[in-house]
Enzyme design. Structure first.
Site, PDB file in Angstrom:
ATOM      1  N   GLY A  28       0.842  -1.198   0.000  1.00 51.05           N
ATOM      2  CA  GLY A  28       0.000   0.000   0.000  1.00 51.05           C
ATOM      3  C   GLY A  28       0.871   1.239   0.000  1.00 51.05           C
ATOM      4  CG  HIS A  34       3.798   1.453  -5.212  1.00 51.72           C
ATOM      5  ND1 HIS A  34       3.855   2.427  -4.251  1.00 51.72           N
ATOM      6  CD2 HIS A  34       4.345   0.339  -4.675  1.00 51.72           C
ATOM      7  CE1 HIS A  34       4.414   1.934  -3.159  1.00 51.72           C
ATOM      8  NE2 HIS A  34       4.724   0.662  -3.388  1.00 51.72           N
ATOM      9  CE  LYS A 146      13.866   3.970  -2.391  1.00 50.27           C
ATOM     10  NZ  LYS A 146      13.373   2.924  -1.510  1.00 50.27           N
ATOM     11  CG  ASP A 147      13.077  -1.433  -2.235  1.00 50.08           C
ATOM     12  OD1 ASP A 147      13.705  -0.885  -1.322  1.00 50.08           O
ATOM     13  OD2 ASP A 147      11.925  -1.110  -2.552  1.00 50.08           O
TER      14      ASP A 147
HETATM   15  O1  PAF Z   1       8.699  -3.772  -1.683  1.00 52.77           O
HETATM   16  C1  PAF Z   1       7.672  -3.977  -1.004  1.00 52.77           C
HETATM   17  O2  PAF Z   1       6.730  -3.171  -0.995  1.00 52.77           O
HETATM   18  C2  PAF Z   1       7.595  -5.213  -0.123  1.00 52.77           C
HETATM   19  O3  PAF Z   1       8.849  -5.596   0.326  1.00 52.77           O
HETATM   20  C3  PAF Z   1       6.898  -6.401  -0.823  1.00 52.77           C
HETATM   21  C4  PAF Z   1       7.661  -6.854  -2.028  1.00 52.77           C
HETATM   22  C5  PAF Z   1       5.483  -5.999  -1.225  1.00 52.77           C
HETATM   23  C6  PAF Z   1       6.807  -7.578   0.144  1.00 52.77           C
HETATM   24  O4  PAF Z   1       6.078  -7.267   1.280  1.00 52.77           O
END
Ligand code: PAF
Length: 275
Positions: A28, A34, A146-147
């Site tokens: 969320g 996103h 980014k991650d």
């Molecule tokens: O990157 C994220 O938002 C979270 O680590 C994920 C991949 C939804 C797992 O909870």
């Protein structure tokens, strides 16, 4: 758009869904980062599912979990606008019943950087991602660059465990001044927001030095440190690595990735750049 809360219901719908199916996992607090994932999924898949599940296990600090930004109705509005077909928003018990005991661990990749600073975090991410992949069985799953450690770990896990999905990596979305978008940016006050720009300034400097021929990782890191300190950032880690394995490099003779994590007040920020 359908809002689904249980695995049984989701599986029943997916058994009739038109493929390819794309999954965008989220917690969320949806932002432009996103939205880039949702748009990419929408352009490639006939059915787009997004999950909204704030996974308590991946927060190694309880307050971080309790204070994690929640914006359910706004998230759903955005998802509807982006043409998402199914939102999977399970309750905690649906995913982690009290009898739950299994954890997935991706050795090496999850033991460094974020794995050191946030013990257990990446194992919990691996576990929830594998659960979501098993529940949704998507043809494509979308993650942001980014991650990057999370992204590489999921990539490893998909290969190692023969999971039938294709990982799609989407570039980091930045504000106009370069700050990488993150759900945690809302914690920054005006001054901290200025400080936070130090991460991208340091990464850009690394890129410039590299373009100008610098090959010593230590020299680049030393210059980056000055920028981060000048921006009043408290450095957590700074590393120059192989972009696939995240093994640290000392002499740069091919594309490398620079990783940085720093505290800006109480907010921990991460960013990275290929150089
Ligand atoms: O990157 C994220 O938002 C979270 O680590 C994920 C991949 C939804 C797992 O909870």
């Amino acid at each position: 758009m359908r809002l689904i809360k249980t695995v049984i219901e989701l599986r029943a719908i997916l058994s009739k869904a038109k493929g390819p199916v794309g999954l965008v996992p989220t917690m969320g607090a949806v932002h432009e980062g996103h939205i880039a994932l949702l748009k990419k999924a929408r352009s490639e898949c006939s059915t787009v599912i997004t999950s909204i599940f704030i996974n308590p296990h991946q927060f190694n600090i309880k307050d971080d979990y309790l204070n994690y930004p929640k914006s359910a109705s706004k998230d759903l509005e955005i998802m509807e606008t982006e043409g998402v077909d199914i939102v999977f928003k399970p309750e905690l018990e649906e995913i982690y019943p009290s009898s739950y005991t299994t954890t997935v661990k991706v050795k090496d990749l999850s033991d460094r950087f974020e794995g050191v600073s946030r013990p257990g975090h990446l194992d919990s991410v691996a576990t929830i991602v594998i659960k979501l992949l098993n529940i949704c069985q998507p043809d494509f799953v979308y993650f942001g660059q980014k991650d990057v450690q999370q992204l590489l770990m999921v990539k490893r896990m998909i290969t190692d465990l023969n999971i039938q999905t294709n990982l799609v990596s989407v570039g980091t979305v930045r504000d106009i001044d370069g700050l990488a978008l993150s759900s945690r940016n809302i914690y920054l006050n005006k001054l901290q927001r200025q400080s936070a720009l130090g991460l991208y300034c340091a990464l850009k400097l690394a890129s410039k030095l590299r373009i100008n021929g610098e090959q010593s990782a230590n020299s680049i890191k030393a210059e980056m440190e000055k920028v981060l300190i000048n921006h009043k950032l408290d450095i957590d880690y700074l590393a120059i690595c192989d972009p696939e394995t995240l093994d640290e490099i000392t002499y740069i003779d091919k594309t490398a990735i620079v990783l940085v994590a720093a505290h800006c007040g109480k907010t921990r920020l991460i960013d990275n750049l290929l150089i």
